[in-house]
Design an enzyme around this catalytic site. Sequence first.
Site, PDB file in Angstrom:
ATOM      1  N   SER A 123       0.685  -1.490   0.225  1.00 52.77           N
ATOM      2  CA  SER A 123       0.073  -0.284   0.233  1.00 52.77           C
ATOM      3  C   SER A 123       0.926   1.106   0.100  1.00 52.77           C
ATOM      4  O   SER A 123       0.421   2.070   0.378  1.00 52.77           O
ATOM      5  CB  SER A 123      -0.440   0.224   1.074  1.00 52.77           C
ATOM      6  OG  SER A 123      -0.173  -0.544   2.570  1.00 52.77           O
ATOM      7  N   LEU A 148       4.932  -5.765   9.860  1.00 50.48           N
ATOM      8  CA  LEU A 148       6.937  -5.272  10.557  1.00 50.48           C
ATOM      9  C   LEU A 148       7.605  -5.516  11.474  1.00 50.48           C
ATOM     10  O   LEU A 148       8.231  -6.673  12.511  1.00 50.48           O
ATOM     11  CB  LEU A 148       7.675  -3.987   9.937  1.00 50.48           C
ATOM     12  CG  LEU A 148       7.544  -3.796   8.442  1.00 50.48           C
ATOM     13  CD1 LEU A 148       8.105  -2.500   8.008  1.00 50.48           C
ATOM     14  CD2 LEU A 148       8.646  -5.103   7.665  1.00 50.48           C
ATOM     15  N   LYS A 196      17.682   3.486   8.184  1.00 51.87           N
ATOM     16  CA  LYS A 196      17.709   3.514   7.442  1.00 51.87           C
ATOM     17  C   LYS A 196      19.006   2.679   7.425  1.00 51.87           C
ATOM     18  O   LYS A 196      19.602   1.485   6.451  1.00 51.87           O
ATOM     19  CB  LYS A 196      17.069   4.451   6.216  1.00 51.87           C
ATOM     20  CG  LYS A 196      16.410   5.221   6.179  1.00 51.87           C
ATOM     21  CD  LYS A 196      14.869   4.280   5.542  1.00 51.87           C
ATOM     22  CE  LYS A 196      14.879   3.254   4.692  1.00 51.87           C
ATOM     23  NZ  LYS A 196      13.638   2.111   3.937  1.00 51.87           N
ATOM     24  N   PRO A 227      17.557   4.078  -2.861  1.00 52.23           N
ATOM     25  CA  PRO A 227      17.183   5.993  -3.306  1.00 52.23           C
ATOM     26  C   PRO A 227      17.623   7.497  -2.522  1.00 52.23           C
ATOM     27  O   PRO A 227      17.098   7.468  -1.246  1.00 52.23           O
ATOM     28  CB  PRO A 227      15.386   5.700  -3.234  1.00 52.23           C
ATOM     29  CG  PRO A 227      15.246   4.682  -2.399  1.00 52.23           C
ATOM     30  CD  PRO A 227      16.383   4.497  -2.115  1.00 52.23           C
ATOM     31  N   SER A 286       9.003  12.947   0.796  1.00 49.08           N
ATOM     32  CA  SER A 286       8.989  13.482   0.472  1.00 49.08           C
ATOM     33  C   SER A 286       8.231  14.101  -1.368  1.00 49.08           C
ATOM     34  O   SER A 286       8.473  15.522  -1.004  1.00 49.08           O
ATOM     35  CB  SER A 286      10.206  13.279  -0.908  1.00 49.08           C
ATOM     36  OG  SER A 286       9.919  12.033  -1.287  1.00 49.08           O
ATOM     37  N   PHE A 304      19.065  18.113  -2.137  1.00 49.80           N
ATOM     38  CA  PHE A 304      18.715  16.727  -2.125  1.00 49.80           C
ATOM     39  C   PHE A 304      18.839  16.401  -3.459  1.00 49.80           C
ATOM     40  O   PHE A 304      18.358  16.982  -4.035  1.00 49.80           O
ATOM     41  CB  PHE A 304      17.781  15.664  -1.405  1.00 49.80           C
ATOM     42  CG  PHE A 304      16.017  16.973  -1.251  1.00 49.80           C
ATOM     43  CD1 PHE A 304      14.862  16.942  -2.745  1.00 49.80           C
ATOM     44  CD2 PHE A 304      15.921  17.485  -0.410  1.00 49.80           C
ATOM     45  CE1 PHE A 304      14.746  17.413  -2.425  1.00 49.80           C
ATOM     46  CE2 PHE A 304      14.351  18.181  -1.079  1.00 49.80           C
ATOM     47  CZ  PHE A 304      13.476  17.974  -1.796  1.00 49.80           C
TER      48      PHE A 304
END
Length: 347
Positions: free
Chosen positions: A10, A68, A165, A190, A205, A225
Site C-alpha cells: 500500500s 513488520l 535506514k 533512493p 518527499s 537533496f
Amino acid sequence: MSTVLVTGGSGFVGVHTIAKALEAGHTVRTTVRRPERESDVRAMLRQGGIENGGVEPPDRLSFFTADLTEDAGWREAAEGCDYVLHVASPLLTYVPEDENDLIVPAREGTLRVLRAAREASVKRVVLTSSGAAIAYGHPFRETPFDETDRTNLEAVDGQPYVKSKTLAERAAWDFIAREGGGLELSVINPTAVFGPVLGRDFSGSIDIIKALLDGAMPLTPRIYFGLVDVRDVAELHLAAMTSLAARGERFIAVAGETMSILQIARVLRARLGRAARRVPRLQAPDWLIRLAALRNPMARASLPLLGKVRRVSGDKARRLLGFNPRGNEEMIVDTAESLIRLGLVKP
C-alpha cells in the site's frame, strides 16, 4: 516468469513496484498490515493506468497480511516465491520523541523478512534502503558520495529516519554474511522519491510538493537533496532482482543534479501556471527556520539539513543495470499534476 513478493504494497514505492512487476509478467504477492488495505491497493493500481506504471489488477496479484513488528504472516507470504522485494518501511507522520519508535521496527522488520525468505528458499531479496544510509554524518565534500560510502551514525543525532535506514541496511548485510545461507541480497538506495501519486499513500518527499502548492510553505528552507522518480525506482528493483551483476551490491537511485526546495518551487511556477499561484518565490534565512523550530516539530527536524549539499552518484546503477531515469523537471511536474488531479491540494 517468477513469483515475486513485494512487501508494503500500500506504500508509494510498493504500489508502483507491484505495477511494474505485473507489467513485466510476474506473479505478484504483496503484504499489507490490514486486510482491508487490499481494496486500496487495487484502486491505486487502477488509478495509475498503463501510462503511469499502473495496471488493472489481474489474477496474478494476491495479498497477505503481515506487520513488520510481528512474526505472523511472513513465512506464508514468502513460501513459494522466487524473489522478495522488501519495500516496506515504518513511516511516522510525526517526529518521535524516542528514535527507537522508528529504528526498531525498521531493523527488526527487515530481519523478519530476511528470515522468512531464507526459510522459503527465496533466491534473492532486494532491499529498499535510502540515500540516508550513504551520505549523512560527513563533512562537506565536492566529490559525490557513492555506494562505497556509509553514513556516520556518530554524527546524526536528532535524525531518527537516517538512523533507522542505516541500521536496517547494516542489519541486512550482517544477516546475509552470518546466517543467510544461499540467500542473495541487493540493495537500492533512493534519494528523495517523487513521481505520480496514485492515492493518499505517498512518501514524505511528496509532502514537499504538496506544501509548496498549498501555500503551507510561504518561504522555502535552505535544504538540498537528490531526486528520483518512483517509476524508475520500481524498475531498478526489478533490474536488481535478476541481474547477475547485482548480487551482493548496493545501488544509488538518483536522476540528476541535487536541487534545493527553492529550485523545485521555480519549476512548479514555470510549468503549472495558475495552479502554482501559492508556490513561494523566496528562500527563508536559516535563522527564521531555527526560530520556527522552537514551536514546530517539523521545522526542528529540518535543522540538521539546513545548507547541507550532499551530491551522490548514480553511475553504478547506469553502468551495471542500465538505469536510465527521468529528469528532475519531469518528475516534479508529474508529481504536482497527480496531486492536483486527485484533489489532494487546495483548489
